[in-house]
Design an enzyme around this catalytic site. Sequence first.
Site, PDB file in Angstrom:
ATOM      1  N   GLY A 132       0.838  -1.189   0.000  1.00 39.24           N
ATOM      2  CA  GLY A 132       0.000   0.000   0.000  1.00 39.24           C
ATOM      3  C   GLY A 132       0.872   1.237   0.000  1.00 39.24           C
ATOM      4  N   CYS A 133       0.257   2.394   0.255  1.00 39.77           N
ATOM      5  CA  CYS A 133       1.004   3.649   0.248  1.00 39.77           C
ATOM      6  C   CYS A 133       1.656   3.842   1.605  1.00 39.77           C
ATOM      7  CB  CYS A 133       0.089   4.821  -0.089  1.00 39.77           C
ATOM      8  SG  CYS A 133      -0.618   4.680  -1.723  1.00 39.77           S
ATOM      9  N   VAL A 134       2.792   3.147   1.826  1.00 34.91           N
ATOM     10  CA  VAL A 134       3.415   3.153   3.152  1.00 34.91           C
ATOM     11  C   VAL A 134       4.339   4.341   3.347  1.00 34.91           C
ATOM     12  CG1 VAL A 134       3.251   0.731   3.720  1.00 34.91           C
ATOM     13  CG2 VAL A 134       5.084   1.514   2.237  1.00 34.91           C
ATOM     14  N   ASN A 144      -4.843   6.507  -8.043  1.00 34.48           N
ATOM     15  CA  ASN A 144      -4.691   6.964  -6.660  1.00 34.48           C
ATOM     16  C   ASN A 144      -4.958   8.461  -6.565  1.00 34.48           C
ATOM     17  OD1 ASN A 144      -4.165   4.596  -5.428  1.00 34.48           O
ATOM     18  ND2 ASN A 144      -2.043   5.048  -4.902  1.00 34.48           N
TER      19      ASN A 144
END
Lengths: 106, 352
Positions: free
Chosen positions: A104-106, B168
């Site tokens: 994910g967007c870590v 996104n």
Amino acid sequence: MPTIELAGKTYEVDEDGFLEDLDKWNEEFAQAYASTEDIQGTLTEEHWKLIHYLRNYFQQFGIAPMIRKVCKDNGIDMKKLYELFPTGPAKGACKLAGLSKPTGCV
Amino acid sequence: MTTDIGPPDYKTMIPPVVQRNYGKWLFHEILKPGVLMHVGESGEALYTVRAGSPRLLSTETIRAICEIADTYCDGYLRFTSRHNIEFLVSDKDKLEPLLEELARRSYPVGGTGHSISNIVHTQGWVHCHTPATDASGPVKALMDEIHEYFVTMTLPAHVRIALACCLNMCGAVHCSDIAILGIHRTVPKPDNSRVPNLCEIPTTVASCPTGAIRGDMKNKTVTINNEKCMYCGNCYTVCPAMPIADPDNDGISIWVGGKVSNARSTPKFSKLAIPYLPNNPPRWPEVVDAVKNIIEVYAAGARKHERVGEWIERIGWERFFSLTGIPFTDKHIDDYEMATETFRSSMQFKWR
């Protein structure tokens, strides 16, 4: 594929040091890896409790537990978690426990 | 080691004239494109020169900017929320020499008022692993072609352009006058040999907005219903073993009519104008032409202060499509159930 040698054994890992084959995990792996995650000396009972908790949860549900769940089930807070695993629950604890790399967007 | 110290206090880095007039400004004027004057109650003035930046900067460029700021601004500068550089000049006599220096170094001065300021954009092929297009490349190609709108203030209102390289939507594509968004058009392919070790299957299943992914617990992998997939790539974000990128079919969609301010009308989401344009590096001519066309038709038709979205709402979407010559297709019809349209996405309301 990068490999890492820990306590005389070679493991295939990704560029961040996470196990490529999760079944290859064992306790020597976790112990030998601890020093690269800023943990001094041998793993304590508290460390092992968390590592086994993470592994059991992963085996049962197929995912790593949410951080709130980790704290609640083990009766600890985030501060304690970071004292035990200075690099954090995801990079530190999950790596030692042989879970898949967090995404994910870590 | 001390941690959690936060960023340095901004008040230690603002020019003395701002320190003295902090919260006590009377008015501002745009002297010319890219040059602002703020006057405080004390009568003191701050002159701001706004220059474009490519956002991705080398340390050498930053040092060059610092050098300019040292010479003309007593070392003070700031970056705007659209990544423009602002040189903060306290001494009026240094204003013209600064502008000359910037012209000599080819820094474009502008981005104020009814212009097209910088494009808010993302990482693209420079650093990200989920993009469907590049960011810096299309931004450069487009700003080259619409440079005149950066250095002038001739549009009916300001036109915000943003680019995100995947769904996104990092940045502001969902709320910009014109938005450029990278999209995929093919189904991701799970690598069954890698999924069991790399992915959390329940997370992957739950990541799909259309429920197209099912767990295959026997083989410790997942299956995808191609009919349900709309190629958002969310599953690849959480599961690296199901790549979606496809050079032949990835591309760009164009969205229009978003805004964030509450001026005149409530904030709006951008809406789909063009479902697909090909990736055509290094200049993306189809994308550049499409955006230019929308800007030109808007500039010719909109009233003063009317943002792209307000203009479209006034003339209607049918007229927008006929004026711009963009074909309206089945892809334009929303088929995703979301309740957000019924929410108030605005600060415009009355106290009782």
